[in-house]
Design a protein around this motif. Structure first.
Motif, mmCIF file in Angstrom:
data_model
loop_
_atom_site.group_PDB
_atom_site.id
_atom_site.type_symbol
_atom_site.label_atom_id
_atom_site.label_comp_id
_atom_site.label_asym_id
_atom_site.label_seq_id
_atom_site.Cartn_x
_atom_site.Cartn_y
_atom_site.Cartn_z
ATOM 1 N N ARG A 185 62.572 -63.587 25.058
ATOM 2 C CA ARG A 185 65.035 -64.463 25.040
ATOM 3 C C ARG A 185 65.979 -63.094 25.014
ATOM 4 O O ARG A 185 66.929 -63.593 24.919
ATOM 5 N N THR A 186 65.149 -62.018 25.043
ATOM 6 C CA THR A 186 66.036 -60.519 24.499
ATOM 7 C C THR A 186 66.980 -60.416 25.087
ATOM 8 O O THR A 186 66.539 -60.155 26.357
ATOM 9 N N ASP A 187 68.099 -60.393 25.414
ATOM 10 C CA ASP A 187 69.268 -60.002 26.046
ATOM 11 C C ASP A 187 68.661 -58.306 26.116
ATOM 12 O O ASP A 187 68.992 -57.348 26.083
ATOM 13 N N VAL A 188 68.713 -57.768 27.757
ATOM 14 C CA VAL A 188 67.986 -56.510 27.487
ATOM 15 C C VAL A 188 69.259 -56.261 28.946
ATOM 16 O O VAL A 188 69.079 -54.817 29.532
ATOM 17 N N ALA A 421 70.561 -43.905 26.807
ATOM 18 C CA ALA A 421 70.126 -45.107 27.888
ATOM 19 C C ALA A 421 70.951 -45.816 28.388
ATOM 20 O O ALA A 421 71.503 -46.103 30.053
ATOM 21 N N LYS A 422 72.285 -46.231 27.554
ATOM 22 C CA LYS A 422 73.544 -46.283 28.372
ATOM 23 C C LYS A 422 74.159 -45.421 28.594
ATOM 24 O O LYS A 422 74.919 -45.850 30.588
ATOM 25 N N ARG A 423 74.355 -43.939 29.012
ATOM 26 C CA ARG A 423 74.346 -42.711 30.122
ATOM 27 C C ARG A 423 73.217 -43.031 32.111
ATOM 28 O O ARG A 423 74.343 -42.993 32.867
ATOM 29 N N ALA A 424 72.153 -43.748 31.663
ATOM 30 C CA ALA A 424 71.793 -43.939 32.713
ATOM 31 C C ALA A 424 71.578 -45.531 33.421
ATOM 32 O O ALA A 424 71.582 -45.450 34.591
ATOM 33 N N VAL A 425 72.378 -46.091 32.790
ATOM 34 C CA VAL A 425 72.816 -47.399 34.028
ATOM 35 C C VAL A 425 73.131 -47.147 34.503
ATOM 36 O O VAL A 425 73.433 -47.505 35.843
ATOM 37 N N PHE A 439 66.793 -52.653 34.269
ATOM 38 C CA PHE A 439 65.563 -51.706 33.795
ATOM 39 C C PHE A 439 65.992 -49.992 33.144
ATOM 40 O O PHE A 439 65.072 -49.833 32.676
ATOM 41 N N ALA A 440 67.208 -49.742 33.092
ATOM 42 C CA ALA A 440 67.695 -48.767 32.292
ATOM 43 C C ALA A 440 67.831 -49.046 30.779
ATOM 44 O O ALA A 440 66.361 -48.579 29.887
ATOM 45 N N TRP A 441 67.965 -50.254 30.258
ATOM 46 C CA TRP A 441 68.010 -51.093 29.013
ATOM 47 C C TRP A 441 66.328 -50.538 28.521
ATOM 48 O O TRP A 441 65.578 -50.778 27.722
ATOM 49 N N ALA A 442 65.667 -51.727 29.006
ATOM 50 C CA ALA A 442 64.392 -52.247 28.964
ATOM 51 C C ALA A 442 63.943 -51.095 28.911
ATOM 52 O O ALA A 442 62.695 -50.699 28.076
ATOM 53 N N ALA A 443 63.600 -49.441 29.320
ATOM 54 C CA ALA A 443 63.202 -48.247 29.023
ATOM 55 C C ALA A 443 63.246 -47.733 27.843
ATOM 56 O O ALA A 443 62.560 -46.619 27.735
#
Length: 535
Positions: A185-188, A421-425, A439-443
């Motif tokens: 349930r984690t917010d990704v 990760a934030k820059r890659a979004v 997908f960006a944050w999950a990575a």
């Protein structure tokens, strides 16, 4: 109809879904050299992917080291599995190939179904359904051993071995079932620093749980080690060369075997290929594109239907509607008829599940209709549970744990921390407006892993290997078609066979053209013309 589990290459929630296995070819397959489809004269690669400056995977010495001979010379004891027609055994392998210690040996689960005839036996056909984390034992017993084309089952013993850390082979565990419920349930898609902290804390706790429960094994579940285990099994079964069908991640495992043991390659089918020369960030970003391609295909089909819950205009509008719906779940989860609500993370996973095969599209339309029009999230939650291998009693299999353990050992993490990760979004959202942020944050998951990676991107050439057949699907969500192009271009003896269609992988999924070509290769060694396309 059976299912096989095929995984993506990283992520907190985006890991495994069901792929329906259907259809068997008849006893007389057409000659794949003449009737599998039209040859495409266009170049295999349109960019410089094949020339990427990545070091090749070097083969191991052909001579078996003296300290490993006891493993290669062992005798398997076969017993009745309790599944009609199948035998089971345990293969002993060293935990650490660099320093074998009998007190630390692993015992890997193996199953087989003997060749049924008619026709002379061709040897063992090893099968791996993907992952990392999918059980080959389960897949062989439920699917390949009964659902592969009859002529193939007649001539080969169908063999499956759960890789180390997977299924019944010293399975890695990381969280309790209750903890896993919370983790899924984690917010990704974090919106602020507080939510970013919750996400990274979830990754950290997951990684620490794996280290605590798995111990030393956690550092020895790499794909290279799994490939070496396959070579031990090949020898123990009495085969001079490995014959193999690998799907999804199973292509990476098979290609790694070819790179390490090129002279022991028999007939290798690599279906839904991964490109071993890519970094983890490249794999995640390009897979994001793959899911976007698959969603577009689903949406184009959906909007042509009067009951489409995403509207009847166009695929782009359907994507906006889905994105808005998933975003609403972030603050307003849906009831499901049970204590667990449908959150944004679970809803996204339910949608992604259906992208792996067009057979799930009607189920997804029904689930989205119930959720978007009636406020009932039960069907989407069921799709998400299927994805996670969560049963009705709330118990999870080990697929998610093994998936992370292998991936995080095989390649360095794509990002060093949340800032990257934030820059890659933005790049990921360009790849997929609907799924890119997720997908960006999950990575980030491997960023907090407790074991240092032992692998890195490698170009696999397998010089001197017998002909290898790579199969790619043009609208494959999980292993984009260009990965099959990339692997086929690297392997010195590869032929690329293309399925112009939807879904993840192509063999034994209803295309007579693909099945005939693969069967002809497995049974007669006939390689289809390079560039052959099926539809």
């Amino acid at each position: 109809m059976d299912t096989r589990r095929l995984l993506r290459t990283g992520g907190v929630a985006l890991a495994t879904v069901a792929l329906l296995l259907s259809g068997c070819s008849g006893p007389d397959e057409p000659d794949p050299g003449s009737s599998t489809g039209a040859a495409d004269p266009s170049p295999r690669l349109s960019d410089d992917r094949a020339a990427r400056d990545v070091a090749p995977l070097e083969p191991l010495p052909e001579k078996i080291p003296a300290n490993l001979k006891p493993y290669y010379e062992q005798k398997l004891t076969w017993k009745d599995c309790g599944v009609p027609g199948f035998q089971c055994g345990r293969l002993r392998v060293p935990l650490d190939y660099a320093a074998p210690d009998r007190d630390e040996d692993l015992h890997l689960a193996v199953t087989r179904k003997r060749a049924s005839g008619p026709g002379g036996r061709l040897g063992s056909l090893h099968v791996n359904p993907g992952g990392p984390g999918s059980s080959a034992v389960e897949y062989v017993q439920l699917s390949a051993g009964v659902g592969y084309p009859a002529p193939v089952r007649a001539r080969y013993d169908i063999v499956g071995m759960d890789p180390r850390g997977v299924g019944r082979s010293e399975p890695i565990e990381c969280l309790s079932d209750k903890e896993m419920d919370s983790y899924t349930r984690t917010d990704v898609t974090p919106d602020d620093q507080g939510e970013i902290k919750k996400l990274t804390t979830a990754f950290e706790e997951f990684a620490k749980g794996c280290e605590k429960r798995a111990g030393e094994l956690l550092g020895h579940v790499s794909t290279v080690e799994a490939a070496r285990d396959m070579d031990v099994l090949r020898e123990v079964l009495g085969d001079d060369r490995l014959t193999y069908v690998g799907a999804s991640y199973g292509t990476y495992l098979g290609a790694t075997y070819a790179g390490l043991f090129p002279s022991r390659v028999g007939r290798l089918v690599l279906d839904g290929a991964m490109d071993p020369s890519l970094t983890s960030e490249q794999l995640n970003r390009e897979q994001t594109e793959g899911f976007d391609t698959a969603f577009t295909a689903f949406a184009e089909d959906c909007v042509e239907r009067r009951d489409c819950p995403l509207g009847t205009e166009n695929a782009k509008d359907a994507g906006r509607r889905l994105g808005d719906f998933l975003e609403r779940l972030d603050t307003r989860p849906l009831k499901t008829g049970q204590p667990r609500e449908l959150t944004e993370s679970l809803g996204t996973v339910g949608v992604l599940n259906a992208m792996y095969t067009e057979y799930y599209w009607p189920k997804l339309r029904s689930a989205l209709t119930a959720a978007m029009e009636d406020g009932d999230g039960a069907e989407l939650l069921s799709l998400a549970d299927d994805y996670y291998q969560r049963d009705a009693n709330g118990s999870y299999g080990n697929i998610m744990y093994a998936n992370a353990a292998v991936n995080c050992l095989d390649l360095p993490a794509p990002f060093e921390g949340p800032a990257e990760a934030k820059r890659a979004v933005a790049d990921f959202r360009r790849a997929s407006p609907v799924f890119g942020r997720n997908f960006a944050w999950a990575a980030l998951n491997c960023t907090y892993w407790q074991q240092e990676p032992t692998g890195e991107p490698r170009r696999i050439e397998a010089k001197g290997a017998a002909p290898i057949l790579v199969v790619g699907t043009t609208r494959d969500p999980a292993t984009p078609y260009k990965w099959s192009e990339g692997l086929a271009a690297q392997l010195s003896s590869a032929t690329l066979l293309t399925y112009d269609g939807d879904g993840h992988t192509a063999y034994v999924r209803g295309s007579d053209c693909i099945d005939s070509a693969v069967n002809g290769y497995l049974l007669r060694g006939v390689v289809p013309k390079d560039g052959t396309k099926c539809s």
